[in-house]
Design a protein around this motif. Structure first.
Motif, short mmCIF file in Angstrom:
data_model
loop_
_atom_site.label_atom_id
_atom_site.label_comp_id
_atom_site.label_asym_id
_atom_site.label_seq_id
_atom_site.Cartn_x
_atom_site.Cartn_y
_atom_site.Cartn_z
N LYS A 1 0.84 -1.20 0.00
CA LYS A 1 0.00 0.00 0.00
C LYS A 1 0.88 1.25 0.00
O LYS A 1 1.36 1.69 1.05
N PRO A 2 1.10 1.84 -1.16
CA PRO A 2 1.98 3.02 -1.23
C PRO A 2 1.43 4.24 -0.51
O PRO A 2 2.20 5.16 -0.21
N ASN A 3 0.15 4.25 -0.21
CA ASN A 3 -0.45 5.39 0.50
C ASN A 3 -0.42 5.23 2.02
O ASN A 3 -0.97 6.07 2.74
N VAL A 4 0.22 4.17 2.51
CA VAL A 4 0.37 3.96 3.95
C VAL A 4 1.85 4.04 4.29
O VAL A 4 2.65 3.22 3.83
N ARG A 5 2.21 5.01 5.09
CA ARG A 5 3.60 5.24 5.47
C ARG A 5 3.78 4.89 6.95
O ARG A 5 3.05 5.41 7.80
N LEU A 6 4.74 4.04 7.26
CA LEU A 6 5.03 3.61 8.63
C LEU A 6 6.25 4.37 9.12
O LEU A 6 7.29 4.39 8.45
N ILE A 7 6.13 4.96 10.32
CA ILE A 7 7.19 5.82 10.83
C ILE A 7 7.49 5.48 12.29
O ILE A 7 6.57 5.45 13.12
N GLU A 8 8.74 5.21 12.58
CA GLU A 8 9.18 5.06 13.96
C GLU A 8 9.40 6.46 14.52
O GLU A 8 10.35 7.15 14.14
N GLY A 9 8.53 6.89 15.40
CA GLY A 9 8.61 8.25 15.88
C GLY A 9 7.90 8.44 17.20
O GLY A 9 7.10 7.60 17.63
N ASP A 10 8.18 9.56 17.85
CA ASP A 10 7.63 9.90 19.15
C ASP A 10 6.45 10.84 18.95
O ASP A 10 6.56 11.88 18.27
N ALA A 11 5.32 10.52 19.55
CA ALA A 11 4.10 11.32 19.39
C ALA A 11 4.25 12.72 19.98
O ALA A 11 3.47 13.61 19.66
N VAL A 12 5.25 12.92 20.84
CA VAL A 12 5.47 14.25 21.42
C VAL A 12 6.15 15.19 20.44
O VAL A 12 5.89 16.40 20.46
N THR A 13 6.99 14.67 19.56
CA THR A 13 7.83 15.53 18.73
C THR A 13 7.62 15.38 17.23
O THR A 13 7.91 16.32 16.47
N TRP A 14 7.15 14.22 16.76
CA TRP A 14 7.04 14.01 15.32
C TRP A 14 6.00 14.95 14.72
O TRP A 14 4.93 15.16 15.29
N GLN A 15 6.30 15.48 13.53
CA GLN A 15 5.37 16.35 12.82
C GLN A 15 5.33 15.97 11.34
O GLN A 15 6.36 15.64 10.74
N PRO A 16 4.15 16.01 10.73
CA PRO A 16 4.06 15.77 9.27
C PRO A 16 4.63 16.96 8.51
O PRO A 16 4.84 18.03 9.08
N ASP A 17 4.85 16.77 7.21
CA ASP A 17 5.44 17.85 6.42
C ASP A 17 4.42 18.89 5.99
O ASP A 17 4.79 19.94 5.45
N GLN A 18 3.14 18.62 6.21
CA GLN A 18 2.09 19.60 5.97
C GLN A 18 0.88 19.26 6.85
O GLN A 18 0.77 18.15 7.33
N PRO A 19 -0.01 20.24 7.09
CA PRO A 19 -1.16 19.98 7.97
C PRO A 19 -2.01 18.82 7.46
O PRO A 19 -2.11 18.57 6.26
N VAL A 20 -2.65 18.13 8.41
CA VAL A 20 -3.43 16.94 8.07
C VAL A 20 -4.90 17.15 8.43
O VAL A 20 -5.27 18.10 9.13
N ASP A 21 -5.74 16.25 7.93
CA ASP A 21 -7.19 16.36 8.13
C ASP A 21 -7.67 15.65 9.38
O ASP A 21 -8.69 16.03 9.96
N LEU A 22 -6.96 14.62 9.80
CA LEU A 22 -7.38 13.82 10.95
C LEU A 22 -6.16 13.33 11.71
O LEU A 22 -5.20 12.83 11.10
N VAL A 23 -6.20 13.47 13.03
CA VAL A 23 -5.26 12.79 13.91
C VAL A 23 -6.06 11.81 14.77
O VAL A 23 -7.01 12.21 15.45
N LEU A 24 -5.69 10.56 14.71
CA LEU A 24 -6.38 9.48 15.41
C LEU A 24 -5.48 8.92 16.50
O LEU A 24 -4.28 8.71 16.28
N MET A 25 -6.06 8.69 17.68
CA MET A 25 -5.38 7.96 18.74
C MET A 25 -6.33 6.90 19.27
O MET A 25 -7.42 7.21 19.76
N SER A 26 -5.91 5.66 19.17
CA SER A 26 -6.75 4.52 19.53
C SER A 26 -6.05 3.70 20.61
O SER A 26 -5.08 2.98 20.32
N TYR A 27 -6.51 3.86 21.84
CA TYR A 27 -5.93 3.15 22.99
C TYR A 27 -4.42 3.37 23.08
O TYR A 27 -3.67 2.46 23.42
N SER A 28 -4.00 4.56 22.75
CA SER A 28 -2.58 4.90 22.83
C SER A 28 -2.32 6.06 23.78
O SER A 28 -1.29 6.08 24.46
N LEU A 29 -3.23 7.02 23.86
CA LEU A 29 -3.00 8.17 24.73
C LEU A 29 -2.82 7.75 26.18
O LEU A 29 -2.02 8.33 26.92
#
Length: 239
Positions: free
Chosen positions: A109-137
């Motif tokens: 799936k080329p439209n799914v990007r997996l990133i090893e990153g910290d939710a405190v500091t990681w940022q996308p390269d442009q604003p997004v439409d949805l941020v989802l957190m599922s049993y992670s917060l």
């Protein structure tokens, strides 16, 4: 029989619990490394409300979606088939065993990007439409910084969506669920063993961050504990 053996392996890992010291990434990997392969099947019964929350989100085709604490990336499969094909997904997690499972699941799936990153500091390269957190917060040690970072990712009018376990304060606001002292003591200790922090604070953080929101408070029966029901919530809010 294989299912029961797999469940037993997951339950053993949960009973061993998460280490209570050290870097968060190391603690997560210690906890999940021996259950990553069976993570999705077991947690399909453990973690309710995800499909309902995602189905309620007004996400246009082509939307940019970020999931913080995405684990194996299974929530992508809860979006509609058209959304799965047309949306852009960035899945962020610190736990490499879970990300390895996600890479296997989404390799084509080329439209799914997996990133090893910290939710405190990681940022996308442009604003997004949805941020989802599922049993992670509830597993993140700096939830205030995570929520603030999530809000910075969103375009104006973008959506923050969260589903998670939680417990009310000792005196809940009028019209809100009130959990008894016994519930709060039992569930907070039960989940703390696995690195999950329950309490009203995390829900208050996402509510305060959004200018408009919808909240639903529920209870769920846990696998192998048919007489007990753990509180959880579904939340969506607008930036």
């Amino acid at each position: 029989m294989n299912r029961w053996r797999a469940d037993l392996d997951v339950l053993r890992a949960m009973l061993r619990g998460m280490p209570n010291s050290g870097p968060q990434q190391r603690r997560l990997e210690h906890f999940y490394s021996k259950q990553a392969a069976d993570y999705d099947r077991f947690r399909q019964r453990l973690l309710p409300g995800r499909s309902e929350l995602i189905a309620s989100l007004p996400i246009a085709l082509g939307a940019r979606v970020v999931e913080l604490g995405a684990g194996t990336g299974s929530n992508v499969g809860l979006f509609s088939p058209m959304q799965q094909r047309e949306c852009q997904f960035e899945l962020i997690d610190l736990c490499r065993p879970l990300l390895a499972e996600a890479r296997r699941a989404h390799a084509d799936k080329p439209n799914v990007r997996l990133i090893e990153g910290d939710a405190v500091t990681w940022q996308p390269d442009q604003p997004v439409d949805l941020v989802l957190m599922s049993y992670s917060l509830s597993m993140m040690p700096a939830p205030d910084l995570v929520v603030a970072n999530a809000m910075r990712m969103l375009r104006p009018g973008g959506l923050l969506a969260v589903v998670d376990f939680y417990l009310s304060s000792a005196k809940a606001e009028p019209g809100r669920a009130q959990h008894s002292l016994a519930e709060r003591l039992f569930w907070s200790r039960w989940f703390a063993h696995d690195g999950v922090v329950l309490g009203a604070e995390r829900l208050a953080l996402v509510q305060d961050a959004c200018r408009e929101s919808v909240l639903s408070e529920r209870r769920h029966r846990l696998p192998y504990l048919p007489l007990l029901r753990v509180p959880y919530f579904l939340f969506r809010g607008q930036a």
